[in-house]
Design a protein around this motif. Structure first.
Motif, PDB file in Angstrom:
ATOM      1  N   ASP A 186       0.856  -1.188   0.000  1.00  0.00           N
ATOM      2  CA  ASP A 186       0.000   0.000   0.000  1.00  0.00           C
ATOM      3  C   ASP A 186       0.892   1.238   0.000  1.00  0.00           C
ATOM      4  OD1 ASP A 186      -2.390  -1.327   0.077  1.00  0.00           O
ATOM      5  OD2 ASP A 186      -2.443  -1.435   2.271  1.00  0.00           O
ATOM      6  N   PRO A 226      -1.625  -8.041   7.199  1.00  0.00           N
ATOM      7  CA  PRO A 226      -2.533  -7.282   6.315  1.00  0.00           C
ATOM      8  C   PRO A 226      -1.934  -6.956   4.957  1.00  0.00           C
ATOM      9  CG  PRO A 226      -2.592  -6.365   8.502  1.00  0.00           C
ATOM     10  CD  PRO A 226      -1.543  -7.408   8.535  1.00  0.00           C
ATOM     11  N   ALA A 275      -4.059  -7.901   1.734  1.00  0.00           N
ATOM     12  CA  ALA A 275      -4.486  -6.866   0.779  1.00  0.00           C
ATOM     13  C   ALA A 275      -4.030  -7.232  -0.636  1.00  0.00           C
ATOM     14  CB  ALA A 275      -3.914  -5.519   1.187  1.00  0.00           C
ATOM     15  N   ARG A 301      -6.553  -8.191  -3.724  1.00  0.00           N
ATOM     16  CA  ARG A 301      -6.493  -7.396  -4.953  1.00  0.00           C
ATOM     17  C   ARG A 301      -6.381  -8.311  -6.177  1.00  0.00           C
ATOM     18  NH1 ARG A 301      -2.810  -3.693  -2.656  1.00  0.00           N
ATOM     19  NH2 ARG A 301      -4.133  -2.036  -1.855  1.00  0.00           N
ATOM     20  N   GLU A 330     -10.593  -2.490  -4.584  1.00  0.00           N
ATOM     21  CA  GLU A 330     -10.402  -1.621  -3.419  1.00  0.00           C
ATOM     22  C   GLU A 330     -11.474  -1.756  -2.338  1.00  0.00           C
ATOM     23  OE1 GLU A 330      -7.566  -0.415  -2.695  1.00  0.00           O
ATOM     24  OE2 GLU A 330      -6.875  -1.107  -4.657  1.00  0.00           O
ATOM     25  N   VAL A 357     -10.632  -4.855  -0.433  1.00  0.00           N
ATOM     26  CA  VAL A 357      -9.422  -4.662   0.406  1.00  0.00           C
ATOM     27  C   VAL A 357      -9.799  -3.872   1.651  1.00  0.00           C
ATOM     28  CG1 VAL A 357      -7.152  -3.567   0.509  1.00  0.00           C
ATOM     29  CG2 VAL A 357      -7.834  -4.797  -1.542  1.00  0.00           C
ATOM     30  N   ALA A 358     -10.629  -2.845   1.453  1.00  0.00           N
ATOM     31  CA  ALA A 358     -11.047  -2.022   2.592  1.00  0.00           C
ATOM     32  C   ALA A 358     -11.861  -2.861   3.568  1.00  0.00           C
ATOM     33  CB  ALA A 358     -11.863  -0.837   2.100  1.00  0.00           C
ATOM     34  N   TYR A 409     -11.636  -6.086   4.095  1.00  0.00           N
ATOM     35  CA  TYR A 409     -10.706  -6.953   4.835  1.00  0.00           C
ATOM     36  C   TYR A 409      -9.891  -6.130   5.829  1.00  0.00           C
ATOM     37  CZ  TYR A 409     -11.282 -11.420   2.454  1.00  0.00           C
ATOM     38  OH  TYR A 409     -11.761 -12.612   2.014  1.00  0.00           O
ATOM     39  N   GLY A 410      -9.546  -4.917   5.413  1.00  0.00           N
ATOM     40  CA  GLY A 410      -8.718  -4.056   6.281  1.00  0.00           C
ATOM     41  C   GLY A 410      -9.432  -3.667   7.552  1.00  0.00           C
ATOM     42  N   ARG A 444      -6.100  -6.274  11.596  1.00  0.00           N
ATOM     43  CA  ARG A 444      -5.252  -5.078  11.647  1.00  0.00           C
ATOM     44  C   ARG A 444      -4.933  -4.652  13.063  1.00  0.00           C
ATOM     45  NH1 ARG A 444      -4.533  -2.795   6.733  1.00  0.00           N
ATOM     46  NH2 ARG A 444      -3.456  -1.075   7.698  1.00  0.00           N
TER      47      ARG A 444
END
Lengths: 386, 315
Positions: free
Chosen positions: A357, B64, B68, B72, B83, B86-87, B89-90, B95
């Motif tokens: 990222d 993470p 991620a 993706r 995205e 990913v968000a 999962y984040g 996290r």
């Protein structure tokens, strides 16, 4: 007199004394030397300064401040103006200077003081660092004197590291620590560097590409190849010259790379119209380039990076190799933004390849985290400072 | 292989919420007719990792950064927008570890700000105390009387003297004064060298005694003041223009210090000798026992530096 008491005397307001300070004081022949006083003054100024982590890159310099994140991201370019008496002064630094690159009159020279990840012009680098450090402290009345951690390529020599350290000290830093770029990149990307597990990181920067495998807060294997974004630009310039008989500038080549650059075929075909000086006619002419041509142009530098990754995988112990194969390789740095570089590496190595990222800021962020946790992790991460 | 293509009802119940990222990936994969093995092969991952992703089994998933990356790639493979997944999962518990590390950093920062604040406050207090002390030091203990104060003191001295004069002497003096006035009325000119104040014509009064008493203290006061000045060797400093002055007595106490303005008049006290530094000597008149001093001999570039001893001599 016991010299061990000196830090206490020099330190009436109870600031932390670092082991490196003790070392320096014990090797000092005089009791209160000028250096001690300067160091004391710097410490006072340091109270009003933020600790900084600087990614002194060939292409961009990024500064991470504790608690604030990335506070500066500017190109490593300095414009020098030559006065009438031969005196030189800084005309512009960063973004402003980059706009001047290749467009300067005779009395101004826009230069990039770093080449291949190391200092090419010591004085200019010092001025640039000074400018950036002041810029991130611009609201302060007292001249800043921060603790600075600078990321250096793992392939840099002791002389090059010393130059970077002294350059930062000359720019006003009170203490300078160095950290190897792949380690900072791994921390910044969020890899489990402190675990007994191999994590592989590939940092494709402006001047160099660094590949490293970390485990237990240390680097098991690292390799640095002097191939990076600059080499990609050069390859595009050479390709255009060879195939179109036209000369394009550094900035245009970089723009082409951003717009239609790609590392793996099969993606969407994109085109860009660029202006270059036709070498035969001697006048500017426009022509159209497509992404397949750029892919062809980038083959040579990309193969150099792949070779470095393959060599790393060959060299590391099998246990760590298995860890890497299970989880994958993480790519950071500006080069990670080149389209499909992960697919290329995946195809070449057969391992999962992931883009971190915000790959551009990984090194600076990782350095910042290392600085924040220095006390906890002791000096393991910064063991290579001397 | 068919088990992956046609999910059982049990699978659905273990999948969690309908729009969970793992379920969306699984549905997208199934709609494309892909097996977990096939996806794992495409992504160069182990099939257990794909299963863990679909079941959102965070214990089996790595850090993470890896998750991620996998999500993706998986999303791209099955044609989903990466995205949002990913968000999603984040935002999950995986996290927690990173957040803790960040929080630790922030806590350190807070302490550092507190330290900076305290040190700043301490420095401000120190500066304040030093300024106060400096001002105290800079304010000289002049021990001076201004012109008005000197006048008041002189009048008090005159009235004391009048009280001390015996009654017969006073009446004799008054008689002499009446004679003098009578002589003036008859047209006799005053003697040359006589005191001009006493020679001045007095306004006609109906009561001579009252007039005499009214005029008497002036003469006595002049004489008395002159006597006092003569005895003590009084030094008077008058300023005709702006001037910087630094006058100290033998004990190094400031008698005059700072910028003086036009019209200022001071009578110096303190233990002689006095050390003078006058910035604009032309605008100053120094008088010792009524005699003006010539400052030109001690001036250099209009700045006078000299010491005046007890006898009123310049050294």
């Amino acid at each position: 007199m016991d010299r061990g008491c000196v830090p206490v005397l020099c330190n009436p307001i109870g600031l932390a004394v670092w082991p490196s300070d003790l070392w320096e004081v014990q090797h000092n022949s005089r009791f209160f030397s000028q250096g001690d006083c300067l160091m004391f003054l710097r410490r006072i100024r340091g109270i009003f300064s933020n600790d900084l982590s600087i990614d002194l890159g060939t292409a961009n310099t990024l500064i991470y401040t504790r608690g604030q994140g990335i506070v500066l991201n500017e190109p490593s370019v300095v414009a020098i103006r030559q006065g009438p008496g031969g005196s030189k002064s800084v005309a512009a630094v960063g973004n402003e200077a980059k706009q001047m690159l290749g467009r300067t009159p005779q009395n101004i020279t826009a230069i990039r003081p770093l080449k291949d990840g190391v200092i090419a012009d010591f004085t200019v680098t010092e001025k640039m660092l000074q400018f950036f450090i002041h810029k991130v402290h611009e609201s302060r009345i007292i001249r800043p004197s921060p603790r600075v951690l600078i990321c250096v390529p793992c392939g840099s020599t002791q002389v090059e590291r010393r130059a970077i350290k002294e350059s930062a000290a000359g720019a006003g830093a009170r203490e300078v620590f160095l950290i190897e770029e792949p380690m900072a990149a791994a921390i910044g990307a969020g890899l489990p560097v402190d675990e007994a597990r191999g994590s592989m990181v590939l940092d494709v920067g402006g001047g160099t590409s660094e590949v490293a495998i970390t485990s237990l807060n240390g680097i098991v294997y690292s390799n640095s190849v002097r191939i990076g974004g600059d080499r990609f630009d050069d390859a595009i310039t050479a390709y255009v010259r060879r195939n179109y008989g036209a000369l394009i500038g550094e900035v245009t080549a970089e723009h082409i790379k951003y717009e239609i650059g790609s590392a793996y075929p099969g993606g969407e075909m994109r085109e860009i119209e660029v202006m270059g000086r036709n070498l035969a006619e001697g006048v500017p002419r426009s022509f159209t380039l497509n992404s397949n041509e750029i892919l062809e142009a980038l083959q040579e530098p990309l193969s150099g990076i792949i070779e470095a990754v393959k060599t790393a995988l060959e060299q590391i112990p099998p246990e760590l190799g298995a860890d890497v194969a299970e989880r994958g390789i993480v790519v950071t740095g500006g080069g990670a933004l080149l389209a499909d570089i992960d697919r290329l590496l995946e195809e070449e190595t057969g391992l999962p390849v992931l883009i971190a990222d915000d790959p551009l800021t990984c090194v600076a962020r990782g350095g910042g985290h290392a600085l924040e946790t220095t006390n906890e992790r002791s000096l393991d991460l910064l063991a290579m400072t001397e | 292989m068919s088990t992956y293509l046609i999910p059982s009802r049990e699978d659905d119940t273990t999948m969690g919420p309908v729009d969970s990222p793992g379920r969306r990936l699984r549905i997208a994969r199934q709609s494309r007719g892909l097996t977990q093995e096939r996806v794992a092969q495409e992504l160069h991952l182990h099939p257990t990792m794909i299963e863990a992703l679909e079941h959102e089994d965070y214990k089996s998933l790595p850090e993470p950064v890896f998750v991620a990356g996998y999500v993706r790639k998986y999303a791209r493979l099955v044609g989903l927008a990466p995205e949002p997944l990913v968000a999603a999962y984040g935002a999950a518990p995986a996290r927690v570890r990173t957040d803790t590390a960040v929080r630790a950093g922030h806590r350190r920062t807070g302490v550092s700000h507190l330290t900076v604040g305290l040190v700043g406050l301490g420095i401000l207090l120190l500066v304040g105390v030093l300024t106060f002390l400096w001002r105290q030091y800079q304010r000289p203990d002049l021990g001076l009387e201004t012109t008005a104060a000197a006048e008041v003191g002189r009048e008090a001295a005159v009235s004391d003297m009048l009280d001390k004069i015996p009654e017969p002497e006073l009446s004799a003096f008054l008689t002499d004064l009446e004679d003098l006035l009578a002589d003036q009325e008859t047209g006799q000119s005053p003697e040359p060298g006589s005191d001009p104040e006493t020679a001045q014509p007095q306004p006609p009064t109906t009561d001579g005694t009252t007039a005499a008493v009214g005029t008497q203290p002036t003469g006595v006061a002049q004489d008395t003041a002159a006597t006092i000045a003569g005895k003590s060797g009084a030094i008077e400093v008058s300023f005709n223009g702006p001037c910087w002055a630094d006058v100290r007595d033998s004990e190094q106490k400031h008698k005059l210090f700072g910028k003086m303005e036009k019209g200022d008049h001071y009578v110096l006290e303190g233990k002689p000798p006095h050390a003078f530094i006058l910035g604009n000597a032309a605008a100053v008149q120094v008088t010792v026992r009524g005699k003006p001093l010539d400052l030109s001999t001690v001036s250099r570039g209009n700045v006078a530096r000299f010491t005046l001893d007890a006898d009123g001599r310049i050294r």
